[in-house]
Motif scaffolding. Structure first.
Motif, mmCIF file in Angstrom:
data_model
loop_
_atom_site.group_PDB
_atom_site.id
_atom_site.type_symbol
_atom_site.label_atom_id
_atom_site.label_comp_id
_atom_site.label_asym_id
_atom_site.label_seq_id
_atom_site.Cartn_x
_atom_site.Cartn_y
_atom_site.Cartn_z
ATOM 1 N N GLY A 94 0.900 -1.225 -0.086
ATOM 2 C CA GLY A 94 0.159 0.069 0.067
ATOM 3 C C GLY A 94 0.830 1.258 0.094
ATOM 4 N N VAL A 95 0.348 2.464 0.139
ATOM 5 C CA VAL A 95 0.899 3.717 0.090
ATOM 6 C C VAL A 95 0.101 4.460 1.304
ATOM 7 N N LEU A 96 0.937 5.316 1.907
ATOM 8 C CA LEU A 96 0.566 6.305 3.011
ATOM 9 C C LEU A 96 1.032 7.583 2.486
ATOM 10 N N MET A 97 -0.067 8.520 2.260
ATOM 11 C CA MET A 97 -0.037 9.791 1.654
ATOM 12 C C MET A 97 -0.557 10.875 2.526
ATOM 13 N N ALA A 98 0.037 11.942 2.490
ATOM 14 C CA ALA A 98 -0.266 13.403 3.034
ATOM 15 C C ALA A 98 -0.484 14.212 1.895
ATOM 16 N N GLY A 99 -1.439 15.105 2.236
ATOM 17 C CA GLY A 99 -1.888 16.004 1.298
ATOM 18 C C GLY A 99 -2.103 17.644 1.983
ATOM 19 N N TYR A 100 -1.761 18.571 1.112
ATOM 20 C CA TYR A 100 -1.951 19.734 1.569
ATOM 21 C C TYR A 100 -2.745 20.715 0.524
ATOM 22 N N ARG A 101 -3.642 21.526 1.151
ATOM 23 C CA ARG A 101 -4.487 22.303 0.108
ATOM 24 C C ARG A 101 -3.729 23.803 -0.107
ATOM 25 N N ARG A 102 -2.572 23.689 0.022
ATOM 26 C CA ARG A 102 -1.801 24.849 -0.402
ATOM 27 C C ARG A 102 -0.173 24.526 -1.107
ATOM 28 N N ARG A 103 0.599 25.184 -1.630
ATOM 29 C CA ARG A 103 1.826 24.843 -2.003
ATOM 30 C C ARG A 103 2.591 24.877 -0.970
ATOM 31 N N ILE A 104 3.567 23.877 -0.453
ATOM 32 C CA ILE A 104 4.214 23.836 0.428
ATOM 33 C C ILE A 104 5.592 23.118 0.204
ATOM 34 N N PRO A 105 6.576 23.558 0.471
ATOM 35 C CA PRO A 105 7.794 22.393 0.158
ATOM 36 C C PRO A 105 7.814 21.239 1.095
ATOM 37 N N VAL A 106 8.024 20.068 0.552
ATOM 38 C CA VAL A 106 8.175 19.047 1.614
ATOM 39 C C VAL A 106 9.624 18.406 1.571
ATOM 40 N N GLY A 107 10.202 18.743 2.721
ATOM 41 C CA GLY A 107 11.506 18.275 2.952
ATOM 42 C C GLY A 107 11.914 16.918 3.348
ATOM 43 N N MET A 108 12.996 16.823 3.567
ATOM 44 C CA MET A 108 13.527 15.488 3.917
ATOM 45 C C MET A 108 12.685 14.822 5.529
ATOM 46 N N SER A 109 12.789 16.018 6.081
ATOM 47 C CA SER A 109 12.219 15.733 7.696
ATOM 48 C C SER A 109 10.763 15.119 7.546
ATOM 49 N N GLN A 110 9.952 15.831 6.738
ATOM 50 C CA GLN A 110 8.523 15.397 6.602
ATOM 51 C C GLN A 110 8.748 13.849 5.969
ATOM 52 N N ILE A 111 9.425 13.753 4.938
ATOM 53 C CA ILE A 111 9.298 12.372 4.422
ATOM 54 C C ILE A 111 10.000 11.476 5.054
ATOM 55 N N SER A 112 10.956 11.811 6.030
ATOM 56 C CA SER A 112 11.579 10.936 7.211
ATOM 57 C C SER A 112 10.347 10.302 7.981
ATOM 58 N N THR A 113 9.787 11.404 8.614
ATOM 59 C CA THR A 113 8.889 11.096 9.469
ATOM 60 C C THR A 113 7.404 10.394 8.723
ATOM 61 N N LEU A 114 7.322 10.628 7.670
ATOM 62 C CA LEU A 114 6.193 9.707 7.059
ATOM 63 C C LEU A 114 6.556 8.672 6.803
ATOM 64 N N SER A 115 8.021 8.355 6.422
ATOM 65 C CA SER A 115 8.541 6.913 6.190
ATOM 66 C C SER A 115 8.417 6.120 7.356
ATOM 67 N N THR A 116 9.003 6.700 8.577
ATOM 68 C CA THR A 116 8.834 6.157 9.945
ATOM 69 C C THR A 116 7.395 5.545 10.176
ATOM 70 N N LEU A 117 6.504 6.507 10.133
ATOM 71 C CA LEU A 117 5.135 6.150 10.139
ATOM 72 C C LEU A 117 4.607 4.814 9.259
ATOM 73 N N GLY A 118 5.119 5.026 8.335
ATOM 74 C CA GLY A 118 4.754 3.961 7.230
ATOM 75 C C GLY A 118 5.217 2.556 7.497
ATOM 76 N N SER A 119 6.580 2.635 7.873
ATOM 77 C CA SER A 119 7.224 1.649 8.388
ATOM 78 C C SER A 119 6.395 0.640 9.682
ATOM 79 N N LEU A 120 5.958 1.706 10.751
ATOM 80 C CA LEU A 120 5.526 1.289 11.860
ATOM 81 C C LEU A 120 3.953 0.769 11.444
ATOM 82 N N ALA A 121 3.238 1.557 10.613
ATOM 83 C CA ALA A 121 1.852 1.189 10.053
ATOM 84 C C ALA A 121 1.912 -0.141 9.339
ATOM 85 N N ALA A 122 3.217 -0.267 8.376
ATOM 86 C CA ALA A 122 3.246 -1.693 7.839
ATOM 87 C C ALA A 122 3.311 -2.900 8.833
#
Length: 607
Positions: free
Chosen positions: A158-186
């Motif tokens: 599967g895929v875990l996704m986060a969305g914003y209703r505005r333009r916002i740069p997504v940095g490595m910190s957010q990707i790392s946090t989301l990846s950690t959440l994805g690993s825990l979720a898996a």
């Protein structure tokens, strides 16, 4: 040695220190939230609860407007993607979206097996867009998105996704946090999957154990039933005991059926009519040899199992249980097994009956064909059940081309009345204990009528039954046989609705058959006008004389009154008394002729 720090440098250093402290505090906060999320994830076991916890943590840690999880089977990557769990959606279109595999942000993450972030989803040319998917994103107002894959071993589930209703740069910190959440979720999802599989396995084992216990109980019940039926057979029990045992085992009422599907006399009960199988149904079901559910008399449920041996239908069992009409598979097998056991019983009884029939048939043949000078073998007569002094009726059945079914019906009839049967040429002779020849003949004719209900083009039945008796002296068997044979022959020649005849029912024709002895004319007179003669003797009246004058003058009241020298009303009154004594039908053609013949015979007897 350094000199004093200028204010501007100090301010810069202080700002950097504050920024580093804030970043450290933010990382600590995120780490605490991650730990809290991990604890919640592994505390729950249900899929939906895990997904809700993941999405809540995603929105909290990343500050996104919307989060969702798309799950897919690792063994079916080509199917359309759909959202399994969603948090923060405003439109129904986004909740219900289904996009082809490989399209959209989730498709790109799943195919690349790595995280992907976009500043503006709709403008991103590196994503394979789907019109319906783009429409749902546009309706939801989403701009920036980031997604990470969820793995089980090496498979993307599967895929875990986060969305914003505005333009916002997504940095490595957010990707790392989301990846950690994805690993825990898996991990949590895999744990939940294993937990569900364990529960299913336990449930399957429990069901298998219940089925095994039920099967064991069924086997024990079936073994008990089989042992009971087998014991009855070894003990020499007949169909009556066997059917009674089946009724007790299945908690129902049962009857044994004959080869024609009719209930056997010895197993009949008050509700036997409800066990009767219509003839067409029996013809359809009897070759099957398996238990079948039938509806009789509207909606009454009857289970029938035909009994066969060597391709021959020997009979069957009919079962009825109004309180619980439908049988379980075990009960059906028990009923069918009872049918097999009954086949053994009936085959044994048939063999015994065949041997006894051959022996009794030979003895009966000797008795009914003996000459007048032959001495009666009373010992042999006693051996086959005939006793001097008991009343017997002799029946002769004429049935050209008599088939096996008719012969079996005659033998069954004789056996049910502890009688004997034998063949002489194409005829069958039956001797049964009875005091009523006419009723016995009618019963046998009715039984045969179920086998051959038709008549030929001249109205002559293919089956005719003649009867003689009752007789109490076995020495009269030959004479009674000849009389019954003559009655059967006359009945067959005369035709008509009746299938049976006695010398009494044939009236004056019975005298013309020549089968009776010298006492037959006197018996005929007694049957025809005996009540009138007795009345005259007791009362001193002149009914016989009045009757003779009335008939000799062609039933003219005036002429009869003139001959008798009485008033016509007196003749009328006397004839009324005759009707009371002989019955209202005495002037019908057949009866009237018998009365005339009897009056003339009486005159001859008087000399």
């Amino acid at each position: 040695m350094r000199g004093p720090m200028d204010p501007e440098t100090y301010t810069d250093l202080l700002a950097k220190a504050r920024a580093e402290v804030a970043a450290t505090l933010q990382e600590a906060r995120q780490l605490r939230l991650l730990l809290t999320a991990a604890e919640r994830l592994f505390r729950v076991q249900a899929f939906d609860e895990i997904l809700d916890s993941v999405l809540s943590a995603t929105r909290t840690l990343l500050g996104c407007d919307l989060a969702h999880v798309n799950l897919q089977g690792a063994d079916d990557p080509g199917r359309r993607q759909s959202i399994r769990a969603l948090d923060g959606a405003l439109t129904e279109a986004f909740r219900q979206q289904r996009t082809p595999a490989g399209s959209g942000l989730t498709g790109k993450v799943a195919e690349s097996r790595s995280p992907y972030a976009t500043l503006d989803y709709l403008a991103d040319q590196d994503i394979r867009h789907d019109p319906l998917g783009d429409a749902s994103v546009r309706a939801e107002g989403l701009r920036s998105m980031v997604g990470v894959p969820l793995f089980r071993n090496d498979d993307v589930i599967g895929v875990l996704m986060a969305g914003y209703r505005r333009r916002i740069p997504v940095g490595m910190s957010q990707i790392s946090t989301l990846s950690t959440l994805g690993s825990l979720a898996a991990l949590a999802l895999n744990s939940a999957r294993l937990h569900e599989e364990k529960l299913r396995a336990v449930a399957d084992l429990r069901r298998a154990n219940q089925q095994l216990q039920a099967g064991t109980a069924d086997l024990e019940s079936s073994a008990v039933a089989h042992d009971r039926l087998t014991t009855l057979v070894l003990r020499g029990a007949g169909a009556v005991e066997l059917v009674a045992a089946v009724a007790d085992i299945l908690g129902a009422s049962c009857v044994a059926l004959g080869p024609d599907g009719a209930p056997l006399e010895e197993t009949r009960s008050q509700d036997t009519p409800l066990h009767t199988v219509p003839r067409e149904e029996w013809r359809r079901t009897s070759p099957a040899g398996r238990a079948q559910r039938l509806l009789v008399q509207g909606d009454a449920v009857v289970w029938v199992v035909p009994v066969t041996a060597a391709g021959e239908v020997l009979g069957g069992i009919a079962l009825r249980r109004p309180d619980a009409p439908d049988l379980t598979p075990l009960e059906i097998r028990t009923l069918e097994r009872a049918g097999v056991v009954l086949a053994l019983v009936l085959t044994r009884e048939q063999a015994v009956a065949e041997a006894r029939h051959r022996m009794t048939s030979d003895v009966l043949l000797e008795l009914i064909t003996a000459d007048a000078d032959d001495q009666l073998d009373r010992e042999r007569a006693t051996q086959v059940g005939l006793r001097e002094g008991d009343p017997y009726v002799v029946l002769v059945v004429r049935a050209p081309g008599q088939d096996r079914g008719a012969a079996q019906t005659i033998r069954t009839f004789a056996g049910s009345r502890t009688g004997l049967a034998t063949r002489i040429g194409t005829d069958t002779v039956v001797v049964v204990p009875s005091t009523d020849a006419e009723q016995t003949a009618a019963d046998l004719a009715r039984r045969l009528d179920s086998q051959d209900p038709g008549t030929d083009s001249h109205g002559v039945s293919g089956v005719a039954v003649g009867a003689s008796g009752p007789l109490t002296s076995l020495t009269r068997l030959p004479q009674a046989f000849r009389e019954a044979e003559a009655c059967a022959r006359a009945r067959q020649r005369l035709g008509g609705a009746e299938r049976w005849a006695t010398s009494a029912s044939l009236g004056h024709l019975g005298l013309l058959l020549g089968a009776g002895g010298s006492g037959r004319p006197a018996e005929f007179v007694e049957r025809s006008i005996g009540p009138v003669l007795d009345y005259d003797d007791r009362r001193g009246t002149h009914l016989r004389e009045t009757l003779e004058c009335y008939l000799e003058t062609d039933r003219s009241l005036q002429k009869a009154a003139h001959l008798l020298n009485v008033h016509p009303n007196t003749v009328t009154q006397r004839l009324g008394r005759v009707g009371d004594l002989l019955g209202d039908d005495w002037q019908e053609h057949a009866r009237l002729l018998d009365v005339q013949v009897a009056l003339r015979l009486r005159r001859l007897q008087d000399g």
